[in-house]
Structure formats: structure tokens, C-alpha cells
Design a protein around this motif. Structure first.
Motif, mmCIF file in Angstrom:
data_model
loop_
_atom_site.group_PDB
_atom_site.id
_atom_site.type_symbol
_atom_site.label_atom_id
_atom_site.label_comp_id
_atom_site.label_asym_id
_atom_site.label_seq_id
_atom_site.Cartn_x
_atom_site.Cartn_y
_atom_site.Cartn_z
ATOM 1 N N PHE A 1 -26.667 -6.138 5.300
ATOM 2 C CA PHE A 1 -25.228 -6.211 5.044
ATOM 3 C C PHE A 1 -24.897 -7.349 4.074
ATOM 4 N N ASP A 2 -25.617 -8.464 4.205
ATOM 5 C CA ASP A 2 -25.403 -9.561 3.253
ATOM 6 C C ASP A 2 -25.785 -9.129 1.836
ATOM 7 N N VAL B 1 -25.712 -6.065 0.624
ATOM 8 C CA VAL B 1 -24.677 -5.161 0.114
ATOM 9 C C VAL B 1 -23.555 -5.974 -0.526
ATOM 10 N N GLU B 2 -23.145 -7.003 0.174
ATOM 11 C CA GLU B 2 -22.058 -7.834 -0.356
ATOM 12 C C GLU B 2 -22.458 -8.547 -1.632
ATOM 13 N N ASN C 1 -22.548 -6.142 -4.474
ATOM 14 C CA ASN C 1 -21.181 -5.824 -4.872
ATOM 15 C C ASN C 1 -20.588 -6.965 -5.702
ATOM 16 N N LEU D 1 -26.547 -1.746 -5.052
ATOM 17 C CA LEU D 1 -25.459 -1.348 -4.155
ATOM 18 C C LEU D 1 -25.705 0.083 -3.652
ATOM 19 N N ASP D 2 -26.106 0.943 -4.574
ATOM 20 C CA ASP D 2 -26.426 2.326 -4.209
ATOM 21 C C ASP D 2 -27.509 2.379 -3.144
ATOM 22 N N CYS E 1 -26.343 0.763 0.257
ATOM 23 C CA CYS E 1 -25.362 1.616 0.946
ATOM 24 C C CYS E 1 -26.032 2.877 1.483
ATOM 25 N N ILE F 1 -27.808 2.009 4.676
ATOM 26 C CA ILE F 1 -26.896 1.829 5.807
ATOM 27 C C ILE F 1 -26.374 3.178 6.283
ATOM 28 N N SER F 2 -26.036 4.057 5.327
ATOM 29 C CA SER F 2 -25.517 5.361 5.737
ATOM 30 C C SER F 2 -26.599 6.150 6.481
ATOM 31 N N MET G 1 -26.560 5.194 9.967
ATOM 32 C CA MET G 1 -25.359 5.603 10.710
ATOM 33 C C MET G 1 -25.368 7.072 11.096
ATOM 34 N N LYS G 2 -26.164 7.872 10.374
ATOM 35 C CA LYS G 2 -26.149 9.314 10.614
ATOM 36 C C LYS G 2 -26.503 9.624 12.062
#
Lengths: 186, 120
Positions: free
Chosen positions: A123-124, A126-127, A130, A138-139, A142, A145-146, A149-150
Motif C-alpha cells: 500500500f505504501d 501504491v502511494e 502515485n 501504479l498499474d 493496483c 491489490i485487486s 481482493m477478488k
């Protein structure tokens, strides 16, 4: 080989060398210094490219106060790995396609790169990606992470994202009924 | 050490809690529509992000912008009517949708898995 030089002369040489040296030094929020290839930084980060072109790179370490040392280390690591993974002939065309092409699946090394990260580190990163305008990183982050989450339940998502459930029991029940189809197995 | 303006984190919070809305939407946009809808249950804030018209372009959508969103049970009825909006006729595993205004066909949906209910 020049070993013995006058101090002033050595200083002069150092300045000239730094003006066209091929790395830039980045400084994390907690003051740690990292060196990264100037070419890779400019190619992968729109923000760093702008700073390099605008001459606002500090030889003693360009301050990146938004980015902690762990995330910055990962950014630099990514840049260096990226610099090594693409044959130089392909550099120009690939940097153009980043902005327009639809998402390309992470390459094997990119997958490994994000797979080894902890949740927090991811997460750090990703930021940081960004903040630095690093579209490809970033791609890739992300995407990772996605993937995590699935198929997860809202409860599991709240845990990962550290989110407090602010619905009342009744509200939640209502939404669940409305969205019942979304709760069938994926 | 001067940390003003720099990144700080309360020890209890995780990095994920620092994510901006833009980044959350960026991540959600890579998920299938089913997951996204399910995550409306995560919190009021997330539901707001997912439903926000400004994010519609980024996020995969159900057809709920056009249809009145709810479950429709097909049962034995061959015709479903949503007054003023549309009429649906079921035939051979497809649902043919006609506009309630122009009476012209506006879409065909394939009914898969469950032939009994459809979410629009």
C-alpha cells in the motif's frame, strides 16, 4: 590514473562529474539516501522526469518528504530492475505506450517483485508510485491489490483496509438483500 | 528530526487506511463488477465512492443506470414490465428488452445460470 589532486581541483572535477553523472540521489522522509539510474527514473516517473528536466534535482539528495524509506527503496529497486529487464532498443517505444495502451499483464519479474511485499509495503508503494507519477508501477501494484481482493467478503476487506463498519445492522441487511446476486460464489 | 509535511502514521493504523479516494477507485476499477457491488457493504464511504457518478466511467457498471435496479423473478411469466421504462420478453434463454417510450428493442440479454431470476 589521477590519485593526487589539489583539493580545489578535485572539487571542480566532482561538480562537473555530478552534472552529467548517470544517477540521481533521492532522499526519503526519514532522511535515507538512495541512488537510482537517471535514465530509468526519467523514463518511469513523470514527476522525476520533470524534476530532472527542470534542474531541481539536488545532488545531495532530492527530498521526497511524502515517501518513507521502505517505499522509496522499493521504488528504486523497481527502477533498477526495470532498467535491466528491457533491452535498450525497446526503451523509447515502451515508454510511449505506457500512457495509452490498455493494461498489460505484469511480467514475471514484476509479479515476483510485488508478491514478496507485505500488505503495508504494498500500500505504501501504491502511494509512492502515485505520488511520483509512475504509471506502470501504479498499474502493477493496483493489479496486485485487486487480485488480493477478488472473492473476499466485505468483512475481510474491512480487515485488510482497516475500515470500520459504519452501517447499522438493518442497513447492512437491506443492502445485502438488494445486492444478493453479488454474494453468490464467484 | 523535522518531520513536518512528511509521512507519519499512527502505529495502530495500516498503510491501507492512508489511501486516497482516487487510489481506492483505481484499485476497484480492476475488479469484476460483482466484487465491486459486494464491496458497497464495506462502509458508507466505499458505497459512496462506488455509486458516485464521477467514478462511473472508471468502474465497471451494472445496468442499473438504465434499469430500475432490483431482482426480477421470471418464474413462468414470459413478459416483465417496468412501467414507463421497459418491457422484457423471455424466449429461448434470452431476454428481449423493449423501451417503454419508443417501443423499440433496446437490448438483448442472455439468461445464463439461473433462468429464474435476473438482476437488472
Amino acid at each position: 590514473m589521477e590519485v593526487d589532486k589539489g583539493k580545489g581541483e578535485a572539487e571542480e572535477t566532482r561538480k562537473v562529474a555530478e552534472a552529467d553523472r548517470d544517477t540521481v540521489t533521492l532522499k526519503s522522509s526519514d532522511g535515507k539516501l538512495f541512488e537510482v539510474s537517471k535514465e530509468a527514473a526519467a523514463r518511469l516517473s513523470t514527476v522525476l522526469a520533470g524534476m530532472i528536466a527542470g534542474g531541481s534535482i539536488d545532488d545531495n539528495g532530492t527530498d521526497l518528504k511524502q515517501i518513507g524509506s521502505e517505499a522509496l527503496e522499493n521504488v528504486v529497486d523497481y527502477c533498477n530492475k526495470h532498467a535491466n529487464s528491457i533491452p535498450s532498443a525497446a526503451l523509447i517505444s515502451s515508454s510511449i505506450s505506457f500512457n495509452t495502451a490498455p493494461f498489460k499483464e505484469p511480467e514475471e519479474w514484476e509479479r515476483k517483485f510485488v508478491d514478496r511485499l507485505s500488505h503495508d509495503a504494498l500500500f505504501d508503494l501504491v502511494e509512492a508510485a502515485n505520488f511520483l507519477g509512475m504509471e506502470r508501477l501504479l498499474d502493477v501494484t493496483c493489479h496486485k491489490i485487486s487480485e488480493m481482493m477478488k472473492g473476499k467478503s466485505p468483512d475481510q476487506i474491512r480487515e485488510v483496509f482497516n475500515i470500520k463498519n459504519d452501517y447499522t445492522k438493518e442497513e447492512l441487511e437491506e443492502i445485502r438483500q438488494e445486492l444478493a446476486w453479488a454474494f453468490y460464489d464467484d | 528530526m523535522d518531520l513536518s509535511g512528511s509521512k507519519k502514521r499512527a502505529s495502530a493504523a495500516t498503510a491501507a487506511a492512508d489511501l486516497t479516494d482516487d487510489l481506492i477507485v483505481e484499485i476497484l476499477s480492476r475488479l469484476p463488477v460483482k466484487s465491486i457491488c459486494r464491496f458497497k457493504c464495506v462502509s458508507r464511504h466505499w458505497r459512496g465512492l462506488i455509486s458516485d457518478p464521477a467514478h462511473r466511467k472508471k468502474l465497471p457498471q451494472t445496468l442499473s443506470g438504465f434499469f430500475y435496479p432490483r431482482y426480477y423473478r421470471l418464474d413462468d411469466a414470459r413478459k416483465m414490465v417496468c412501467p414507463g421504462f421497459w418491457t422484457g420478453y423471455r424466449a429461448a434463454g434470452f431476454l428481449y428488452i423493449y423501451s417503454g417510450v419508443t417501443r423499440k428493442m433496446v437490448g438483448v440479454m442472455r439468461l445464463c445460470q439461473s433462468n429464474q431470476e435476473v438482476y437488472l
